[in-house]
Structure formats: C-alpha cells, structure tokens
Design an enzyme around this catalytic site. Structure first.
Site, PDB file in Angstrom:
ATOM      1  N   ARG A  76     -11.935 -20.746  25.215  1.00 21.63           N
ATOM      2  CA  ARG A  76     -10.894 -20.562  26.221  1.00 21.63           C
ATOM      3  C   ARG A  76     -10.758 -21.780  27.124  1.00 21.63           C
ATOM      4  O   ARG A  76      -9.929 -21.769  28.024  1.00 21.63           O
ATOM      5  CB  ARG A  76     -11.229 -19.357  27.091  1.00 21.63           C
ATOM      6  CG  ARG A  76     -10.463 -18.079  26.742  1.00 21.63           C
ATOM      7  CD  ARG A  76     -11.023 -16.967  27.631  1.00 21.63           C
ATOM      8  NE  ARG A  76     -10.134 -15.881  27.864  1.00 21.63           N
ATOM      9  CZ  ARG A  76     -10.108 -14.747  27.155  1.00 21.63           C
ATOM     10  NH1 ARG A  76     -10.877 -14.596  26.120  1.00 21.63           N
ATOM     11  NH2 ARG A  76      -9.280 -13.780  27.490  1.00 21.63           N
ATOM     12  N   ARG A 118      -2.800  -0.482  27.073  1.00 21.71           N
ATOM     13  CA  ARG A 118      -3.884  -0.638  26.079  1.00 21.71           C
ATOM     14  C   ARG A 118      -5.033   0.333  26.334  1.00 21.71           C
ATOM     15  O   ARG A 118      -5.457   0.530  27.451  1.00 21.71           O
ATOM     16  CB  ARG A 118      -4.408  -2.075  26.166  1.00 21.71           C
ATOM     17  CG  ARG A 118      -5.738  -2.297  25.461  1.00 21.71           C
ATOM     18  CD  ARG A 118      -5.986  -3.747  25.150  1.00 21.71           C
ATOM     19  NE  ARG A 118      -6.109  -4.601  26.316  1.00 21.71           N
ATOM     20  CZ  ARG A 118      -6.203  -5.936  26.237  1.00 21.71           C
ATOM     21  NH1 ARG A 118      -6.184  -6.532  25.052  1.00 21.71           N
ATOM     22  NH2 ARG A 118      -6.326  -6.650  27.323  1.00 21.71           N
ATOM     23  N   ARG A 121      -9.764  -0.544  29.969  1.00 18.62           N
ATOM     24  CA  ARG A 121     -10.473  -1.617  30.662  1.00 18.62           C
ATOM     25  C   ARG A 121     -10.075  -1.664  32.131  1.00 18.62           C
ATOM     26  O   ARG A 121      -8.904  -1.542  32.462  1.00 18.62           O
ATOM     27  CB  ARG A 121     -10.155  -2.954  29.998  1.00 18.62           C
ATOM     28  CG  ARG A 121     -10.882  -3.122  28.688  1.00 18.62           C
ATOM     29  CD  ARG A 121     -10.365  -4.269  27.880  1.00 18.62           C
ATOM     30  NE  ARG A 121     -10.169  -5.485  28.645  1.00 18.62           N
ATOM     31  CZ  ARG A 121      -9.733  -6.630  28.114  1.00 18.62           C
ATOM     32  NH1 ARG A 121      -9.457  -6.689  26.828  1.00 18.62           N
ATOM     33  NH2 ARG A 121      -9.589  -7.690  28.857  1.00 18.62           N
TER      34      ARG A 121
HETATM   35  P1  ADP Z   1      -7.952 -10.334  26.535  1.00 19.11           P
HETATM   36  O1  ADP Z   1      -8.188  -9.537  25.278  1.00 19.11           O
HETATM   37  O2  ADP Z   1      -7.047  -9.622  27.475  1.00 19.11           O
HETATM   38  O3  ADP Z   1      -7.504 -11.738  26.234  1.00 19.11           O
HETATM   39  P2  ADP Z   1     -10.830 -10.556  26.730  1.00 19.11           P
HETATM   40  O4  ADP Z   1     -11.359  -9.225  26.386  1.00 19.11           O
HETATM   41  O5  ADP Z   1     -10.849 -11.588  25.678  1.00 19.11           O
HETATM   42  O6  ADP Z   1      -9.335 -10.401  27.304  1.00 19.11           O
HETATM   43  O7  ADP Z   1     -11.566 -11.136  28.005  1.00 19.11           O
HETATM   44  C1  ADP Z   1     -11.738 -10.349  29.178  1.00 19.11           C
HETATM   45  C2  ADP Z   1     -12.349 -11.224  30.266  1.00 19.11           C
HETATM   46  O8  ADP Z   1     -13.645 -11.684  29.843  1.00 19.11           O
HETATM   47  C3  ADP Z   1     -11.582 -12.499  30.603  1.00 19.11           C
HETATM   48  O9  ADP Z   1     -10.562 -12.270  31.557  1.00 19.11           O
HETATM   49  C4  ADP Z   1     -12.712 -13.390  31.159  1.00 19.11           C
HETATM   50  O10 ADP Z   1     -13.059 -13.025  32.470  1.00 19.11           O
HETATM   51  C5  ADP Z   1     -13.880 -13.020  30.255  1.00 19.11           C
HETATM   52  N1  ADP Z   1     -13.961 -13.878  29.041  1.00 19.11           N
HETATM   53  C6  ADP Z   1     -13.810 -13.488  27.753  1.00 19.11           C
HETATM   54  N2  ADP Z   1     -13.952 -14.521  26.907  1.00 19.11           N
HETATM   55  C7  ADP Z   1     -14.193 -15.610  27.689  1.00 19.11           C
HETATM   56  C8  ADP Z   1     -14.410 -16.994  27.419  1.00 19.11           C
HETATM   57  N3  ADP Z   1     -14.404 -17.475  26.152  1.00 19.11           N
HETATM   58  N4  ADP Z   1     -14.619 -17.819  28.477  1.00 19.11           N
HETATM   59  C9  ADP Z   1     -14.643 -17.362  29.753  1.00 19.11           C
HETATM   60  N5  ADP Z   1     -14.435 -16.073  30.075  1.00 19.11           N
HETATM   61  C10 ADP Z   1     -14.214 -15.190  29.063  1.00 19.11           C
HETATM   62  P1  ADP Z   2      -5.530  -9.314  22.902  1.00 18.40           P
HETATM   63  O1  ADP Z   2      -6.813  -9.061  22.144  1.00 18.40           O
HETATM   64  O2  ADP Z   2      -4.863 -10.586  22.500  1.00 18.40           O
HETATM   65  O3  ADP Z   2      -5.715  -9.226  24.390  1.00 18.40           O
HETATM   66  P2  ADP Z   2      -4.699  -6.700  21.813  1.00 18.40           P
HETATM   67  O4  ADP Z   2      -4.848  -6.884  20.354  1.00 18.40           O
HETATM   68  O5  ADP Z   2      -5.748  -5.909  22.514  1.00 18.40           O
HETATM   69  O6  ADP Z   2      -4.515  -8.150  22.539  1.00 18.40           O
HETATM   70  O7  ADP Z   2      -3.256  -6.081  22.096  1.00 18.40           O
HETATM   71  C1  ADP Z   2      -2.863  -5.688  23.407  1.00 18.40           C
HETATM   72  C2  ADP Z   2      -2.148  -4.337  23.323  1.00 18.40           C
HETATM   73  O8  ADP Z   2      -0.875  -4.525  22.688  1.00 18.40           O
HETATM   74  C3  ADP Z   2      -2.900  -3.285  22.521  1.00 18.40           C
HETATM   75  O9  ADP Z   2      -2.751  -2.017  23.132  1.00 18.40           O
HETATM   76  C4  ADP Z   2      -2.219  -3.321  21.139  1.00 18.40           C
HETATM   77  O10 ADP Z   2      -2.215  -2.024  20.531  1.00 18.40           O
HETATM   78  C5  ADP Z   2      -0.800  -3.783  21.470  1.00 18.40           C
HETATM   79  N1  ADP Z   2      -0.250  -4.699  20.461  1.00 18.40           N
HETATM   80  C6  ADP Z   2      -0.919  -5.613  19.721  1.00 18.40           C
HETATM   81  N2  ADP Z   2      -0.071  -6.277  18.887  1.00 18.40           N
HETATM   82  C7  ADP Z   2       1.160  -5.774  19.116  1.00 18.40           C
HETATM   83  C8  ADP Z   2       2.460  -6.042  18.554  1.00 18.40           C
HETATM   84  N3  ADP Z   2       2.644  -6.988  17.611  1.00 18.40           N
HETATM   85  N4  ADP Z   2       3.512  -5.328  19.038  1.00 18.40           N
HETATM   86  C9  ADP Z   2       3.319  -4.385  20.010  1.00 18.40           C
HETATM   87  N5  ADP Z   2       2.131  -4.094  20.561  1.00 18.40           N
HETATM   88  C10 ADP Z   2       1.055  -4.769  20.131  1.00 18.40           C
END
Ligand code: ADP
Ligand code: ADP
Ligand code: ZN
Length: 216
Positions: free
Chosen positions: A88, A127, A161
């Site tokens: 990231r 989500r 979450r």
């Molecule tokens: P999302 O799916 O919405 O992108 P993540 O589940 O990947 O979110 O991450 C949730 C939180 O965990 C981030 O907002 C950050 O605070 C922390 N985090 C996750 N991966 C990283 C990373 N590679 N570096 C720094 N912080 C991280």
């Molecule tokens: P990320 O890991 O990048 O944060 P997620 O895979 O958790 O994102 O997706 C975020 C939310 O959007 C989830 O609730 C998922 O079911 C939904 N979602 C994911 N891909 C799509 C898509 N192509 N169109 C609509 N909704 C989606």
C-alpha cells in the site's frame, strides 16, 4: 503465480481474490484480514493497529512487511499467492521486491482494479461477511441466496467491519490517493501492470482478470 490486486477500498479486491483462491489454489493474503485477526486476539500488533484502522490510516510499513514476510515463507504459499491489500506504499513495494528477490521469485502481474470513486462508499457501507468462513457479501450487490444463511458454509452469523462507515471511508480514500496510487507508475515501469474495469459486474471483472492472467 504471484499476483497483486491493487485498488482503493471497496474496489473488489477481496471478492476477486476469494474466487481466484478457490479456482486456482492460489493463497489469498489479505493484510486487512491479518490485522483484524491481530486486533481480535488482543496481541501487541493488534493493540497498535486498532486505533489506526479505526481512523482509516495506514499501519506502519515495518509491521506490515513483517507480517507478509512471515506469511509468504509458509508452505501453503509455495504454489503461489494473491496479495490483497499489500503493498500500500512504495516502501512496502520495495520491501516486497527484496523478499521475492531473495527467494528467486518474481511478481507475475499487478492487476489494477479501476473504479469510480463515487461508487465506493455504497460498496463499503453495504459490505458484510460470514463470521464462520469469511465469505464476503453486500446488502444490495451480493445477497446470500437464502437470506440469513451463508451460501458457502450455511453459517448464520455475519459481521460488519467497524471501519466500514461513511466517515472513515473519506480518510481511507485519501490514504489511497496519496500513499497507494504511486504504486501504479511504480509497477507500470516494471511492465507488470494490467488494468481491469472494476465497475463491471463481479463475474465480468473475474473474467477480465482471468484473461489478463492468460487463463481464460
Ligand atoms: P479495504 O478492503 O477496504 O481496502 P483492508 O481490509 O485491506 O481494507 O484494510 C483495512 C485497514 O487495515 C486499512 O485501512 C489500514 O488501516 C490497514 N491495512 C491493511 N493493509 C495495510 C497495509 N498493507 N499497509 C498499511 N495498513 C494496512
Ligand atoms: P476490497 O477488498 O477491494 O475492499 P470487496 O471485495 O470487499 O473490496 O468489495 C466491497 C463490497 O462491494 C463487498 O460488499 C462486495 O460484495 C461488493 N462488490 C465487490 N465487487 C463488486 C462489483 N463488481 N460490483 C458490485 N459490488 C461489488
Ligand atoms: Zn460462511
């Protein structure tokens, strides 16, 4: 195969990584899931990460790099993995290059999930996931076939979450733009970046990724 899914929060990284893991036996490595497990366990890392995550900021590079380094050395990663949420920052990407290089491994592809920022809040606030098996769902875009029951394991407990709220999303988007988006030119310069349209329907996004990977 070593793959990175890159995109802002809500882009669909976890959704697609779960599918690729099931289909191709690549291990999904989600740093967000690892951190949430650390928070739940009350470990030292969890205590450090908790407030940072709730504010939508990034956890310090050193902590995250250590997590990934331990993880990719484990046996279940030997046949390949999908990095979901890592790297990231440019410093994390450089650390990953060193980790892979020292094992004689190379990164096959970085898939950019291109999305319209305006659509992300709705994805994030809707989500939720199965508390038993972790399968991801959405209130509108991916409902369970039978309401209240997980399609995969039949579980009936779901979790949301704490950071999936409209206020935190703004901070997470800002962190993405300033700290993570610079990875796009970083990987483009290395010739491994491919873009898919993350606004398409989930099945379509999956097909686009398969075609990038040459597996269709
Ligand atoms: P999302 O799916 O919405 O992108 P993540 O589940 O990947 O979110 O991450 C949730 C939180 O965990 C981030 O907002 C950050 O605070 C922390 N985090 C996750 N991966 C990283 C990373 N590679 N570096 C720094 N912080 C991280
Ligand atoms: P990320 O890991 O990048 O944060 P997620 O895979 O958790 O994102 O997706 C975020 C939310 O959007 C989830 O609730 C998922 O079911 C939904 N979602 C994911 N891909 C799509 C898509 N192509 N169109 C609509 N909704 C989606
Ligand atoms: Zn389940």
């Amino acid at each position: 195969m070593k793959l990175i899914l890159l995109g802002p929060p809500g882009a669909g990284k976890g959704t697609q990584a779960q599918r690729l893991q099931d289909r191709y036996g690549l291990r999904q490595l989600s740093t967000g899931d690892m951190l949430r497990a650390a928070v739940a366990s009350g470990s030292e890392l969890g205590l450090t990460a908790k407030g940072i995550m709730e504010r939508g900021e990034l956890v310090p590079d050193g902590l995250i790099v250590g997590l990934i380094e331990d993880r990719i050395g484990q046996a279940d990663c030997a046949s390949g993995f999908i990095l979901d949420g890592f790297p990231r920052t440019v410093a994390q990407a450089e650390a990953l290059d060193r980790m892979l290089g020292s094992r004689g491994w190379k990164l096959d592809k970085v898939v950019e999930m291109d999305v319209d920022e305006a659509a992300l809040t709705a994805r994030i606030v809707g989500r939720f996931s199965c508390g038993k098996c972790g399968t991801g769902y959405h209130d509108v875009f991916k409902k369970a076939a039978k309401a209240g029951l997980c399609d995969v394991c039949g579980g009936s407990e779901f979790t949301r979450r704490k950071d999936d709220n409209a206020e935190t999303v703004t901070a997470r988007m800002a962190a993405y733009r300033s700290q993570t988006a610079p990875l796009l030119p970083y990987y483009a310069a290395r010739g491994v970046l491919a873009k898919v349209d993350g606004m398409a329907a989930m099945d379509d996004v999956y097909r686009q990724i398969e075609s990038v990977l040459g597996k269709s």
